[in-house]
Design an enzyme around this catalytic site. Structure first.
Site, PDB file in Angstrom:
ATOM      1  N   ARG A  52      73.563  18.703  61.298  1.00 20.48           N
ATOM      2  CA  ARG A  52      73.117  19.458  60.109  1.00 20.48           C
ATOM      3  C   ARG A  52      73.034  18.539  58.892  1.00 20.48           C
ATOM      4  O   ARG A  52      72.116  18.656  58.078  1.00 20.48           O
ATOM      5  CB  ARG A  52      74.048  20.648  59.844  1.00 20.48           C
ATOM      6  CG  ARG A  52      73.513  21.551  58.733  1.00 20.48           C
ATOM      7  CD  ARG A  52      74.290  22.842  58.583  1.00 20.48           C
ATOM      8  NE  ARG A  52      75.654  22.622  58.120  1.00 20.48           N
ATOM      9  CZ  ARG A  52      76.558  23.590  57.979  1.00 20.48           C
ATOM     10  NH1 ARG A  52      76.244  24.839  58.269  1.00 20.48           N
ATOM     11  NH2 ARG A  52      77.780  23.311  57.559  1.00 20.48           N
ATOM     12  N   LYS A 151      71.985  21.746  52.983  1.00 21.85           N
ATOM     13  CA  LYS A 151      73.306  21.913  52.360  1.00 21.85           C
ATOM     14  C   LYS A 151      73.446  20.803  51.330  1.00 21.85           C
ATOM     15  O   LYS A 151      73.914  19.705  51.632  1.00 21.85           O
ATOM     16  CB  LYS A 151      74.396  21.849  53.439  1.00 21.85           C
ATOM     17  CG  LYS A 151      75.757  22.301  52.964  1.00 21.85           C
ATOM     18  CD  LYS A 151      76.671  22.559  54.141  1.00 21.85           C
ATOM     19  CE  LYS A 151      78.121  22.744  53.734  1.00 21.85           C
ATOM     20  NZ  LYS A 151      78.389  23.899  52.910  1.00 21.85           N
ATOM     21  N   GLU A 184      73.670  36.136  51.965  1.00 17.72           N
ATOM     22  CA  GLU A 184      74.952  35.544  52.370  1.00 17.72           C
ATOM     23  C   GLU A 184      75.907  35.667  51.198  1.00 17.72           C
ATOM     24  O   GLU A 184      75.577  36.298  50.194  1.00 17.72           O
ATOM     25  CB  GLU A 184      74.771  34.070  52.766  1.00 17.72           C
ATOM     26  CG  GLU A 184      74.281  33.183  51.646  1.00 17.72           C
ATOM     27  CD  GLU A 184      74.239  31.696  51.993  1.00 17.72           C
ATOM     28  OE1 GLU A 184      74.831  31.274  53.002  1.00 17.72           O
ATOM     29  OE2 GLU A 184      73.612  30.939  51.222  1.00 17.72           O
TER      30      GLU A 184
HETATM   31  N1  PMP Z   1      76.871  29.711  53.289  1.00 15.37           N
HETATM   32  C1  PMP Z   1      77.164  28.839  52.307  1.00 15.37           C
HETATM   33  C2  PMP Z   1      76.441  28.937  51.020  1.00 15.37           C
HETATM   34  C3  PMP Z   1      78.124  27.838  52.513  1.00 15.37           C
HETATM   35  O1  PMP Z   1      78.399  26.953  51.538  1.00 15.37           O
HETATM   36  C4  PMP Z   1      78.794  27.778  53.744  1.00 15.37           C
HETATM   37  C5  PMP Z   1      79.820  26.704  53.994  1.00 15.37           C
HETATM   38  N2  PMP Z   1      80.911  26.777  53.129  1.00 15.37           N
HETATM   39  C6  PMP Z   1      78.500  28.737  54.725  1.00 15.37           C
HETATM   40  C7  PMP Z   1      77.507  29.670  54.466  1.00 15.37           C
HETATM   41  C8  PMP Z   1      79.179  28.716  56.059  1.00 15.37           C
HETATM   42  O2  PMP Z   1      78.747  27.633  56.826  1.00 15.37           O
HETATM   43  P1  PMP Z   1      79.678  26.913  57.900  1.00 15.37           P
HETATM   44  O3  PMP Z   1      80.112  27.972  58.852  1.00 15.37           O
HETATM   45  O4  PMP Z   1      78.806  25.907  58.535  1.00 15.37           O
HETATM   46  O5  PMP Z   1      80.831  26.327  57.161  1.00 15.37           O
END
Ligand code: PMP
Length: 292
Positions: A52, A151, A184
């Site tokens: 990622r 990200k 989200e």
């Molecule tokens: N959405 C956002 C905006 C995030 O920053 C994160 C990670 N902190 C997630 C979802 C969750 O992603 P992951 O399970 O890969 O940590």
């Protein structure tokens, strides 16, 4: 022993771990990152996180000067150096130092740094009793303007929504798309369960493709749960039987109230608890092993 921080192939004590004030990561949020966890000497889903990170870097045309195996080794080495078996790992790649203009071509040397430390995002009581959250006033960035798969170090959209949450006295906030769909939360993906069906929004509308999200979907399928990735509005969420959030730092956390409305029975749901248990089992076996 002071914490050792990795910066571009070298280790520094925490107090000496510094990057330039001209770094575009700092000046413009021009960079990408990952939050990763290790559990009892296993780095959970390390390959997925590394992939990622490279995809995020591709998305902003940032070349990472280490190969994936080299970067994987650097993460492990940082954990070993700090003798950490259970850690939160922050892996960051910035555009590097440039001048005061936006132009990324001015930044000749990108910077990679790795911090390994402990994290406890939420107190245990929220895992036991469930979390209250709100709908943020701040809308989610348009996907067309900023691809949610990236990200990046630019988290202001989420920070503004986090401030909405803090003002309302809650820990997290749901971010809606411009047309009113649940995308989200500020640092977590969101799921609901309705009539035994697990439902989460498609990432394309404005959610990070969470690695915990993906792990939970796979677990649910293994458990023969019905699953849909589909858009829904906040009104649908109010009527859910169960709701929970997922993220590397938060893991799986039950939500029992949204905008002061009780979700389901107002206690962590049975299926949520089953998934939490399955997830904990998974963290004990799925990952890259290392010795400290
Ligand atoms: N959405 C956002 C905006 C995030 O920053 C994160 C990670 N902190 C997630 C979802 C969750 O992603 P992951 O399970 O890969 O940590």
């Amino acid at each position: 022993m002071p914490l050792k921080i990795y910066i571009n192939n070298k280790f520094y004590n925490k107090k000496d771990a510094k990057i330039s004030v001209f770094d575009h990561g700092l000046l413009y949020g021009d960079g990408v990152f990952e939050g990763i966890r290790s559990y009892s000497g296993l780095v959970f889903k390390l390959k997925e996180h590394i992939n990622r990170l490279y995809n995020s870097a591709d998305g902003i045309k940032l070349k990472i000067f280490l190969s994936k195996p080299q970067l994987t080794k650097a993460v492990i080495k940082t954990l070993q150096k700090n003798k950490l078996k259970n850690a939160y790992i922050r892996l960051v790649v910035t555009r590097g130092p440039g001048d005061l203009g936006l132009d990324p071509r001015k930044c000749k040397n990108s910077v990679i740094f790795i911090i390994t430390d402990k994290i406890k995002l939420y107190p245990q009581k929220f895992y036991d009793k469930g979390l209250h959250i709100i709908t943020a006033k701040t809308e989610k960035n348009l996907s067309k303007a900023l691809n949610p798969r990236i990200k990046s170090l630019n988290y202001l959209n989420n920070i503004l929504a986090k401030i909405d949450a803090i003002k309302a006295g809650t820990e997290e906030a749901i971010m809606l798309t411009y047309d009113g769909y649940v995308a989200e939360c500020t640092g977590d993906n969101i799921f609901m369960i309705k009539n035994h069906r697990l439902i989460t929004p498609p990432c394309g509308i404005g959610a990070l493709e969470g690695i915990t999200r993906d792990a939970v979907i796979k677990l649910a399928k293994k458990k023969k749960m019905k699953f849909s990735e589909k858009k829904f509005k906040i009104g649908d969420l109010y009527k859910a039987d169960e709701c929970f959030l997922t993220g590397t730092a938060a893991e799986i956390i039950p939500v029992i109230k949204i905008d002061k409305r009780k979700i389901g029975k107002g206690i962590p749901g049975v299926l949520t608890q089953m998934l939490i248990k399955e997830f904990h089992n998974l963290t004990k076996k799925d990952g890259v092993k290392y010795a400290v």
